[in-house]
Design a protein around this motif. Structure first.
Motif, mmCIF file in Angstrom:
data_model
loop_
_atom_site.group_PDB
_atom_site.id
_atom_site.type_symbol
_atom_site.label_atom_id
_atom_site.label_comp_id
_atom_site.label_asym_id
_atom_site.label_seq_id
_atom_site.Cartn_x
_atom_site.Cartn_y
_atom_site.Cartn_z
ATOM 1 N N ALA A 305 0.849 -1.207 0.000
ATOM 2 C CA ALA A 305 0.000 0.000 0.000
ATOM 3 C C ALA A 305 0.881 1.251 0.000
ATOM 4 C CB ALA A 305 -0.936 -0.014 1.201
ATOM 5 N N LEU A 306 1.953 1.219 0.792
ATOM 6 C CA LEU A 306 2.895 2.344 0.804
ATOM 7 C C LEU A 306 3.535 2.536 -0.566
ATOM 8 C CD1 LEU A 306 4.767 1.620 4.118
ATOM 9 C CD2 LEU A 306 3.790 3.841 3.539
ATOM 10 N N GLY A 307 3.951 1.416 -1.151
ATOM 11 C CA GLY A 307 4.588 1.472 -2.471
ATOM 12 C C GLY A 307 3.630 2.053 -3.497
ATOM 13 N N THR A 349 -6.529 11.985 -5.124
ATOM 14 C CA THR A 349 -6.431 10.540 -4.888
ATOM 15 C C THR A 349 -5.091 10.208 -4.234
ATOM 16 O OG1 THR A 349 -7.750 10.239 -6.879
ATOM 17 C CG2 THR A 349 -6.686 8.282 -6.001
ATOM 18 N N SER A 350 -4.048 10.844 -4.724
ATOM 19 C CA SER A 350 -2.711 10.558 -4.195
ATOM 20 C C SER A 350 -2.580 10.979 -2.728
ATOM 21 C CB SER A 350 -1.692 11.280 -5.090
ATOM 22 O OG SER A 350 -0.456 11.337 -4.489
ATOM 23 N N VAL A 351 -3.048 12.171 -2.386
ATOM 24 C CA VAL A 351 -2.880 12.590 -0.980
ATOM 25 C C VAL A 351 -3.834 11.819 -0.066
ATOM 26 C CG1 VAL A 351 -1.877 14.861 -1.429
ATOM 27 C CG2 VAL A 351 -4.326 14.672 -1.180
ATOM 28 N N GLY A 352 -5.004 11.447 -0.592
ATOM 29 C CA GLY A 352 -5.916 10.617 0.218
ATOM 30 C C GLY A 352 -5.250 9.293 0.572
ATOM 31 N N ALA A 387 -6.616 -1.062 2.920
ATOM 32 C CA ALA A 387 -5.687 -0.106 2.309
ATOM 33 C C ALA A 387 -4.982 -0.719 1.105
ATOM 34 C CB ALA A 387 -4.663 0.369 3.339
ATOM 35 N N LYS A 388 -4.523 -1.966 1.241
ATOM 36 C CA LYS A 388 -3.846 -2.601 0.099
ATOM 37 C C LYS A 388 -4.831 -2.763 -1.051
ATOM 38 C CE LYS A 388 -1.841 -5.824 -2.554
ATOM 39 N NZ LYS A 388 -2.472 -6.599 -3.621
ATOM 40 N N TYR A 389 -6.044 -3.170 -0.717
ATOM 41 C CA TYR A 389 -7.106 -3.366 -1.717
ATOM 42 C C TYR A 389 -7.374 -2.063 -2.486
ATOM 43 C CZ TYR A 389 -12.078 -3.601 -3.072
ATOM 44 O OH TYR A 389 -13.263 -3.521 -3.752
ATOM 45 N N LEU A 390 -7.575 -0.985 -1.746
ATOM 46 C CA LEU A 390 -7.988 0.269 -2.391
ATOM 47 C C LEU A 390 -6.815 0.977 -3.080
ATOM 48 C CD1 LEU A 390 -10.261 2.451 -2.713
ATOM 49 C CD2 LEU A 390 -9.314 3.519 -0.661
ATOM 50 N N ILE A 391 -5.716 1.122 -2.329
ATOM 51 C CA ILE A 391 -4.636 1.992 -2.822
ATOM 52 C C ILE A 391 -3.923 1.381 -4.024
ATOM 53 C CG2 ILE A 391 -2.486 3.135 -2.169
ATOM 54 C CD1 ILE A 391 -3.602 3.365 0.686
ATOM 55 N N SER A 392 -3.819 0.041 -4.051
ATOM 56 C CA SER A 392 -3.122 -0.550 -5.206
ATOM 57 C C SER A 392 -3.927 -0.306 -6.485
ATOM 58 C CB SER A 392 -2.847 -2.041 -4.992
ATOM 59 O OG SER A 392 -4.042 -2.776 -4.931
ATOM 60 N N ARG A 393 -5.267 -0.286 -6.386
ATOM 61 C CA ARG A 393 -6.050 0.010 -7.595
ATOM 62 C C ARG A 393 -5.991 1.496 -7.934
ATOM 63 N NH1 ARG A 393 -11.595 -1.307 -7.257
ATOM 64 N NH2 ARG A 393 -11.281 -1.056 -5.051
ATOM 65 N N GLN A 394 -6.017 2.327 -6.901
ATOM 66 C CA GLN A 394 -5.924 3.774 -7.176
ATOM 67 C C GLN A 394 -4.611 4.087 -7.879
ATOM 68 O OE1 GLN A 394 -6.550 5.171 -3.091
ATOM 69 N NE2 GLN A 394 -8.550 6.004 -3.679
ATOM 70 N N ALA A 395 -3.535 3.380 -7.499
ATOM 71 C CA ALA A 395 -2.226 3.672 -8.100
ATOM 72 C C ALA A 395 -2.253 3.417 -9.603
ATOM 73 C CB ALA A 395 -1.136 2.842 -7.435
ATOM 74 N N THR A 396 -2.799 2.279 -10.004
ATOM 75 C CA THR A 396 -2.828 1.971 -11.438
ATOM 76 C C THR A 396 -3.605 3.053 -12.180
ATOM 77 O OG1 THR A 396 -2.838 -0.353 -10.853
ATOM 78 C CG2 THR A 396 -3.364 0.159 -13.117
ATOM 79 N N SER A 397 -4.715 3.458 -11.592
ATOM 80 C CA SER A 397 -5.549 4.444 -12.275
ATOM 81 C C SER A 397 -4.863 5.822 -12.317
ATOM 82 C CB SER A 397 -6.905 4.446 -11.558
ATOM 83 O OG SER A 397 -7.448 5.674 -11.490
ATOM 84 N N VAL A 398 -4.183 6.189 -11.236
ATOM 85 C CA VAL A 398 -3.502 7.492 -11.230
ATOM 86 C C VAL A 398 -2.318 7.488 -12.209
ATOM 87 C CG1 VAL A 398 -2.053 9.004 -9.789
ATOM 88 C CG2 VAL A 398 -4.275 8.239 -8.952
ATOM 89 N N VAL A 399 -1.568 6.389 -12.274
ATOM 90 C CA VAL A 399 -0.442 6.364 -13.226
ATOM 91 C C VAL A 399 -0.980 6.414 -14.660
ATOM 92 C CG1 VAL A 399 1.598 5.133 -14.039
ATOM 93 C CG2 VAL A 399 1.012 5.053 -11.642
#
Ligand SMILES: Cc1cc2nc3c(=O)[nH]c(=O)nc-3n(C[C@H](O)[C@H](O)[C@H](O)COP(=O)(O)OP(=O)(O)OC[C@H]3O[C@@H](n4cnc5c(N)ncnc54)[C@H](O)[C@@H]3O)c2cc1C
Length: 556
Positions: A305-307, A349-352, A387-399
């Protein structure tokens, strides 16, 4: 604009990247200032700044090289005399980056309990470069070190731990964690690998195959395996540590091959056959699966999630700056309202995600230090999976949005880091638990434990700290509704089977918004809530939804 002007603008964009991305990260620094004080904060501030500079000066150019297909890790099964070695060789740049990562202390800090903020900050900064070949080795080593420190007998701990927490890259040993077998990664209870007890009453021999073995070059392997005659499923799994080498020879294993992966390519992931590898149990066999999940996997989920949050931050840095320097139709592209919308969505999304993952880090810190309350432990159980569930998907979408901002250039491997981050982010989504599996874990937990009470207590008290106005009241009402939907999932299997992921999405985003709100970042919180509208699916009866889904899948 001339050719030269256009190229000069691109060069200016490149030069705009901060030389110290830690000092430049106002949000991260303010979270740390609110969470830590005194010498600990001063020491972390300096450690993070030194590492951030090394990231830009050493790790970034090194990763740019060794992540290219021509310079990926290679399997060397034999030496020049035909002795079996089972080694992996890396481009020299890989080791330059490794020196910088290890000397930051990100792994060595595992020697002391309760250094989660420091480790989180360093890993988040490292992830501005994506996986970079070392985030996974660092994470696996930290997870194994924690398991040894918290769960192993003193003899086993003293035998294996010191080499893992050695701060010198050249002498430190790296850890790996092997659970997944070809018959299923999510269904760990299907593990077939066997651990047969030796007569000495202390050690075991491991036989079987592991299908996904990252850090295939590791010096110590954490392995799940079942003891013959034990219970079926996960209850029969023990946790073991096996050294790579015994008496200068590979310890009962062969590396079948290295995987050719979509992302995280600088890191060596292989398939391994074990044939009598000598291993030591980490704690009692009957607690093995608990150790594997609650210490090893949960550490990896937190760090993934941090990554993912770090990857997002990098995408935002690249895109915001590019949009300022790049012109189209005579103006910087950031001036177009449709572009501003994308940039704002990415930023919120990133700061959240950052705020959420550092709330999780606070829990990690207290749990590791032994000062966590019962509610903390329950809340952590929810948050680490959510957190791992949500943030890993947000990362793909933000990139992906970042790539869109850079236009065609965004798809070019040597133009920016974004294609590599995109590939890494997709891998982050599946390792350490796929989305369905993490959602199922949360659902299972909330059926058995008062987890939602802990979620409610934490998030409502976060809101209590915020200004009480109409907007925060609306957030409170949305949270009450989501908690009600989650409670219904716990009681109604039919409803849960079709709606739980939407409910978890909503709870995760609300948690991000609450932490932003509590930190005074009301604009970001409001924007995040606006772009993640409450899921409409929840109002549709599950029988209607199920009928439509079944008909749709049958028809095609
Ligand atoms: C690059 C890389 C490196 C890895 N390194 C390691 C490593 O070092 N050590 C290690 O142990 N593992 C490692 N893994 C494996 C990883 O942890 C697994 O891929 C992951 O756990 C999923 O298992 P699986 O691939 O077997 O998927 P499967 O279990 O086959 O799942 C397939 C699909 O079914 C879904 N599914 C499964 N169960 C359910 C359910 N109950 N309800 C609904 N849907 C469900 C999943 O969500 C997924 O979408 C690595 C994976 C990758 C990609």
């Amino acid at each position: 604009m001339t050719y030269d002007d256009a190229r000069a603008a691109l060069a200016a964009w490149k030069a705009d990247f901060p030389s110290d991305p830690y000092q430049n990260d106002v949000q991260l620094r303010s979270i740390l200032e609110r969470s830590l004080e005194g010498d600990r904060l001063v020491e972390l501030d300096s450690r993070a700044s030194i590492f951030a500079r090394a990231l830009v000066a050493i790790i970034a150019p090194a990763a740019q090289r060794y992540e290219q297909r021509l310079h990926l890790p290679e399997l060397n099964r034999y030496d020049e005399l035909g002795n079996r070695t089972e080694t992996v060789s890396f481009d020299p740049a890989y080791h330059q980056a490794g020196e910088a990562v290890w000397s930051s202390g990100v792994v060595a800090l595992s020697a002391q309990p309760g250094r989660a903020y420091e480790q989180a900050t360093l890993l988040y900064l490292l992830s501005l470069e994506g996986e970079a070949g070392h985030a996974c080795p660092a994470t696996c080593t930290i997870g194994l070190a924690r398991a040894l420190r918290r769960r192993a007998s003193p003899e086993v701990r003293d035998r294996f731990l010191p080499a893992l927490v050695d701060p010198q890259y050249a002498s430190a040993q790296r850890g790996a964690q092997f659970l997944t077998e070809v018959q299923g990664g999510s269904d760990v209870g299907a593990n077939e690998c066997l651990a047969v007890a030796n007569e000495d009453g202390e050690t075991y021999r491991i036989t079987g195959e592991k299908w996904f073995c990252s850090v295939a070059n590791a010096d110590q392997f954490f392995i799940t395996a079942r003891v013959p005659g034990g219970p079926e499923g996960t209850r029969g799994l023990g946790s073991f540590v096996a050294p790579r080498m015994i008496d200068g020879r590979p310890n009962g294993f062969t590396l079948r091959r290295l995987k050719d992966k979509l992302g995280t390519r600088g890191l060596a992931s292989g398939e391994i056959d074990f044939d009598g590898a000598l291993a030591w149990p980490i704690g009692p066999i009957e607690h093995g699966f608990r150790t594997a999940v609650s210490v090893v996997l949960n550490t990896s989920r937190w760090m993934t999630a941090l990554g993912s949050a770090g990857i997002m931050r990098r995408a935002v840095l690249e895109a915001r700056s590019f949009a300022r320097f790049r012109e189209a139709f005579g103006v910087p592209v950031e001036q177009f309202p449709s572009m501003r919308r994308i940039l704002a969505d990415m930023t919120a999304t990133s700061v959240g995600a950052l705020h959420l993952v550092f709330a999780l880090t606070g829990l990690e810190d207290r749990i590791d230090e032994g000062t966590a309350s019962e509610t903390d432990v329950l809340y952590h159980r929810f948050l680490v999976n959510a957190a791992k569930y949500l943030i890993s998907r947000q990362a793909t979408s933000v990139v992906r949005s970042g790539i869109e901002v850079l236009g065609g250039n965004g798809t070019i491997e040597d133009f920016s880091v974004l294609p590599r981050l995109y590939r890494d982010a997709i891998v982050y989504e599946s390792w350490e638990g796929t989305h369905n599996v993490l959602a199922a874990q949360v659902l299972n937990d909330l059926r058995r434990l008062p987890i939602l009470d802990a979620v409610e207590e934490n998030l409502m008290s976060g809101l209590d700290r915020a200004d009480q106005d109409e907007a925060s009241q609306a957030l409170r009402e949305r949270l009450v509704r989501a908690l009600g939907d989650a409670r219904r999932c716990g009681e109604d299997d039919g409803f849960a089977s079709w709606h739980f992921r939407s409910v978890l999405d909503e709870l995760g985003v609300l948690a991000e918004a609450v932490y932003l709100w509590a930190a005074g970042e009301v604009g970001e919180a409001t924007h995040l809530l606006a772009i993640c509208p409450a899921p409409g699916a929840v109002v549709e009866p599950e029988s209607v939804l199920a009928q439509r889904i079944n008909a749709l899948l049958d028809a095609h």
